[in-house]
Design a protein around this motif. Structure first.
Motif, PDB file in Angstrom:
ATOM      1  N   THR A 215       0.874  -1.169   0.000  1.00  9.24           N
ATOM      2  CA  THR A 215       0.000   0.000   0.000  1.00  9.24           C
ATOM      3  C   THR A 215       0.913   1.223   0.000  1.00  9.24           C
ATOM      4  O   THR A 215       1.777   1.354   0.875  1.00  9.24           O
ATOM      5  N   TYR A 216       0.791   2.055  -1.017  1.00  6.49           N
ATOM      6  CA  TYR A 216       1.653   3.238  -1.093  1.00  6.49           C
ATOM      7  C   TYR A 216       1.286   4.229   0.006  1.00  6.49           C
ATOM      8  O   TYR A 216       0.101   4.330   0.369  1.00  6.49           O
ATOM      9  N   PRO A 217       2.266   4.955   0.526  1.00  6.21           N
ATOM     10  CA  PRO A 217       1.986   5.968   1.531  1.00  6.21           C
ATOM     11  C   PRO A 217       0.937   6.965   1.012  1.00  6.21           C
ATOM     12  O   PRO A 217       0.963   7.326  -0.165  1.00  6.21           O
TER      13      PRO A 217
ATOM     14  N   GLY B  56      -1.885  -7.879 -17.639  1.00  5.89           N
ATOM     15  CA  GLY B  56      -3.104  -7.369 -17.025  1.00  5.89           C
ATOM     16  C   GLY B  56      -3.296  -5.918 -17.406  1.00  5.89           C
ATOM     17  O   GLY B  56      -2.385  -5.286 -17.935  1.00  5.89           O
ATOM     18  N   PRO B  57      -4.484  -5.396 -17.115  1.00  2.00           N
ATOM     19  CA  PRO B  57      -4.805  -4.029 -17.528  1.00  2.00           C
ATOM     20  C   PRO B  57      -3.979  -2.990 -16.764  1.00  2.00           C
ATOM     21  O   PRO B  57      -3.388  -3.289 -15.731  1.00  2.00           O
ATOM     22  N   SER B  58      -3.971  -1.810 -17.294  1.00  2.41           N
ATOM     23  CA  SER B  58      -3.276  -0.692 -16.666  1.00  2.41           C
ATOM     24  C   SER B  58      -3.758  -0.499 -15.224  1.00  2.41           C
ATOM     25  O   SER B  58      -4.954  -0.584 -14.951  1.00  2.41           O
ATOM     26  N   GLY B  59      -2.828  -0.304 -14.304  1.00  4.78           N
ATOM     27  CA  GLY B  59      -3.181  -0.013 -12.918  1.00  4.78           C
ATOM     28  C   GLY B  59      -3.376  -1.237 -12.037  1.00  4.78           C
ATOM     29  O   GLY B  59      -3.709  -1.115 -10.857  1.00  4.78           O
ATOM     30  N   CYS B  60      -3.142  -2.452 -12.576  1.00  8.99           N
ATOM     31  CA  CYS B  60      -3.407  -3.657 -11.780  1.00  8.99           C
ATOM     32  C   CYS B  60      -2.228  -4.032 -10.881  1.00  8.99           C
ATOM     33  O   CYS B  60      -2.329  -4.980 -10.092  1.00  8.99           O
ATOM     34  N   GLY B  61      -1.110  -3.313 -10.984  1.00 11.64           N
ATOM     35  CA  GLY B  61      -0.005  -3.559 -10.051  1.00 11.64           C
ATOM     36  C   GLY B  61       1.230  -4.204 -10.657  1.00 11.64           C
ATOM     37  O   GLY B  61       2.113  -4.657  -9.925  1.00 11.64           O
ATOM     38  N   LYS B  62       1.337  -4.233 -11.973  1.00  8.19           N
ATOM     39  CA  LYS B  62       2.475  -4.895 -12.627  1.00  8.19           C
ATOM     40  C   LYS B  62       3.796  -4.198 -12.319  1.00  8.19           C
ATOM     41  O   LYS B  62       4.763  -4.835 -11.888  1.00  8.19           O
ATOM     42  N   SER B  63       3.836  -2.881 -12.535  1.00  7.85           N
ATOM     43  CA  SER B  63       5.086  -2.145 -12.297  1.00  7.85           C
ATOM     44  C   SER B  63       5.462  -2.173 -10.827  1.00  7.85           C
ATOM     45  O   SER B  63       6.636  -2.281 -10.465  1.00  7.85           O
ATOM     46  N   THR B  64       4.457  -2.082  -9.980  1.00  9.39           N
ATOM     47  CA  THR B  64       4.690  -2.147  -8.536  1.00  9.39           C
ATOM     48  C   THR B  64       5.387  -3.462  -8.181  1.00  9.39           C
ATOM     49  O   THR B  64       6.342  -3.477  -7.403  1.00  9.39           O
ATOM     50  N   THR B  65       4.937  -4.556  -8.792  1.00 10.09           N
ATOM     51  CA  THR B  65       5.536  -5.865  -8.517  1.00 10.09           C
ATOM     52  C   THR B  65       7.018  -5.873  -8.880  1.00 10.09           C
ATOM     53  O   THR B  65       7.862  -6.332  -8.096  1.00 10.09           O
ATOM     54  N   LEU B  66       7.365  -5.316 -10.047  1.00 12.24           N
ATOM     55  CA  LEU B  66       8.780  -5.266 -10.438  1.00 12.24           C
ATOM     56  C   LEU B  66       9.585  -4.415  -9.468  1.00 12.24           C
ATOM     57  O   LEU B  66      10.681  -4.776  -9.052  1.00 12.24           O
ATOM     58  N   ARG B  67       9.022  -3.271  -9.096  1.00 15.46           N
ATOM     59  CA  ARG B  67       9.750  -2.362  -8.190  1.00 15.46           C
ATOM     60  C   ARG B  67       9.947  -2.974  -6.805  1.00 15.46           C
ATOM     61  O   ARG B  67      10.890  -2.636  -6.095  1.00 15.46           O
ATOM     62  N   LEU B  68       9.034  -3.881  -6.423  1.00 15.71           N
ATOM     63  CA  LEU B  68       9.204  -4.580  -5.147  1.00 15.71           C
ATOM     64  C   LEU B  68      10.359  -5.584  -5.243  1.00 15.71           C
ATOM     65  O   LEU B  68      11.132  -5.738  -4.297  1.00 15.71           O
TER      66      LEU B  68
ATOM     67  N   PRO C  60      -4.591  -1.098  -1.482  1.00 19.82           N
ATOM     68  CA  PRO C  60      -3.292  -1.664  -1.852  1.00 19.82           C
ATOM     69  C   PRO C  60      -3.095  -1.703  -3.371  1.00 19.82           C
ATOM     70  O   PRO C  60      -4.050  -1.926  -4.113  1.00 19.82           O
ATOM     71  N   ALA C  61      -1.853  -1.475  -3.811  1.00 18.63           N
ATOM     72  CA  ALA C  61      -1.534  -1.586  -5.241  1.00 18.63           C
ATOM     73  C   ALA C  61      -1.349  -3.049  -5.620  1.00 18.63           C
ATOM     74  O   ALA C  61      -1.687  -3.463  -6.728  1.00 18.63           O
ATOM     75  N   VAL C  62      -0.782  -3.848  -4.697  1.00 23.31           N
ATOM     76  CA  VAL C  62      -0.822  -5.305  -4.840  1.00 23.31           C
ATOM     77  C   VAL C  62      -1.190  -5.899  -3.487  1.00 23.31           C
ATOM     78  O   VAL C  62      -0.884  -5.329  -2.436  1.00 23.31           O
TER      79      VAL C  62
HETATM   80  P1  ADP Z   1       0.454  -1.232 -13.722  1.00 22.52           P
HETATM   81  O1  ADP Z   1       1.938  -1.301 -13.848  1.00 22.52           O
HETATM   82  O2  ADP Z   1      -0.206  -2.560 -13.794  1.00 22.52           O
HETATM   83  O3  ADP Z   1      -0.155  -0.241 -14.658  1.00 22.52           O
HETATM   84  P2  ADP Z   1       1.043   0.057 -11.187  1.00 22.52           P
HETATM   85  O4  ADP Z   1       1.839  -0.912 -10.417  1.00 22.52           O
HETATM   86  O5  ADP Z   1       1.771   1.164 -11.864  1.00 22.52           O
HETATM   87  O6  ADP Z   1       0.112  -0.711 -12.236  1.00 22.52           O
HETATM   88  O7  ADP Z   1      -0.034   0.724 -10.244  1.00 22.52           O
HETATM   89  C1  ADP Z   1      -0.888  -0.047  -9.384  1.00 22.52           C
HETATM   90  C2  ADP Z   1      -1.716   0.899  -8.531  1.00 22.52           C
HETATM   91  O8  ADP Z   1      -0.862   1.603  -7.638  1.00 22.52           O
HETATM   92  C3  ADP Z   1      -2.465   1.958  -9.324  1.00 22.52           C
HETATM   93  O9  ADP Z   1      -3.703   2.164  -8.711  1.00 22.52           O
HETATM   94  C4  ADP Z   1      -1.585   3.178  -9.183  1.00 22.52           C
HETATM   95  O10 ADP Z   1      -2.343   4.346  -9.263  1.00 22.52           O
HETATM   96  C5  ADP Z   1      -0.989   2.999  -7.806  1.00 22.52           C
HETATM   97  N1  ADP Z   1       0.362   3.603  -7.689  1.00 22.52           N
HETATM   98  C6  ADP Z   1       1.444   3.321  -8.454  1.00 22.52           C
HETATM   99  N2  ADP Z   1       2.521   4.030  -8.051  1.00 22.52           N
HETATM  100  C7  ADP Z   1       2.106   4.785  -6.998  1.00 22.52           C
HETATM  101  C8  ADP Z   1       2.750   5.723  -6.136  1.00 22.52           C
HETATM  102  N3  ADP Z   1       4.025   6.033  -6.262  1.00 22.52           N
HETATM  103  N4  ADP Z   1       2.000   6.299  -5.172  1.00 22.52           N
HETATM  104  C9  ADP Z   1       0.704   5.996  -5.018  1.00 22.52           C
HETATM  105  N5  ADP Z   1       0.041   5.114  -5.795  1.00 22.52           N
HETATM  106  C10 ADP Z   1       0.727   4.510  -6.779  1.00 22.52           C
END
Ligand code: ADP
Ligand code: ADP
Length: 231
Positions: A12-14, A38-50, A19-21
């Protein structure tokens, strides 16, 4: 052997409440390409950054090569995990060779070894070193710039690559060619790769396995046809 494992990972981002994932569990065997689709916003990039610890999870565990990532030195993690994103952000005032040399220089390699490695990497991604070494990023097409981004990520020969829509902003014909070359190179290098895309066709083409994400967690995982046929 498992190279990357996520066990019930949440983030969960601050400043946010959703939660993003959430409770994400994934396993990437050594030498496999796992595609997260998966669709935009589903948490893919967040997973890589983790995985590469650009961000820290709020729950769960991430295991890298048998060790909890929080116990791995961040520099070591960066050496072992290459990262390729859509906006590769090449340094505009540095030559292609200098852009690709970033990681070898960071590791303190001498000039000869670095030059040799840069040429080898440019060759690997299909750019003739003698022709491209001394050019600047603005003199490249989008596809060529993306190749340089891949070469840079491979700098220190990391066993793991995280790729976030690496061919996303490329025209379809060039993209098809980059995908094919990627598969050819991967056949040889056998890296462990987590590849993110929102394109299901790309997922099926590139992956040994695909994990389908929808709103924060994996809803299904499949072996792709090439993996099934290889069994
Ligand atoms: P994807 O890569 O699948 O498009 P993201 O991992 O970028 O998805 O984002 C997942 C969710 O987390 C989205 O709802 C996005 O708005 C949110 N999110 C991503 N980065 C941040 C951040 N730095 N701060 C707050 N929310 C974020
Ligand atoms: P790639 O398949 O590597 O992306 P393209 O098909 O986009 O290459 O480009 C075809 C050719 O046009 C390339 O060999 C490249 O040298 C040249 N080219 C494209 N854009 C530029 C540019 N902005 N400056 C110089 N040359 C370019």
């Amino acid at each position: 052997k498992s190279m990357i494992r996520l066990e019930g990972v949440s983030k969960t981002y601050p400043g946010t409440t959703v939660p993003a994932v959430e409770e994400l569990t994934l396993d990437v065997p050594e030498g496999d390409v796992l595609v997260l689709v998966g669709p935009s916003g589903c948490g893919k990039s967040t997973t890589l950054r983790l995985i590469n610890r650009m961000i820290e999870p709020t729950g769960g565990r991430i295991i890298f090569d048998g060790r909890d990532v929080t116990k791995v030195d961040p520099d070591e993690l960066r050496r072992h995990i290459g990262y390729v994103i859509q906006q590769i952000g090449l340094f505009p005032h540095r030559t292609i060779a200098d852009n690709v040399a970033v990681v070898p220089r960071m590791l303190g390699w001498d000039k000869n070894r670095t030059t040799k490695r840069v040429d080898e990497l440019l060759d690997m991604v299909g750019l003739d070193p003698s022709q491209y070494r001394d050019r600047y990023p603005k003199e490249l097409s989008g596809g060529q710039a993306q190749r340089v981004g891949v070469a840079r990520a491979l700098g220190a020969d990391p066993p793991v690559l995280l790729m976030d829509e690496p061919f996303g902003a490329i025209d379809p014909i060039t993209r098809d060619r980059l995908q094919n070359e990627f598969l050819r190179v991967q056949d040889e290098l056998q890296k462990t790769i987590v590849f993110v895309t929102h394109d299901i066709d790309e997922a099926i083409k590139m992956g040994d396995r695909i994990a389908i994400l929808r709103q924060r967690s994996v809803i299904a995982q499949y072996d792709t046809p090439q993996r099934i046929l290889a069994l």
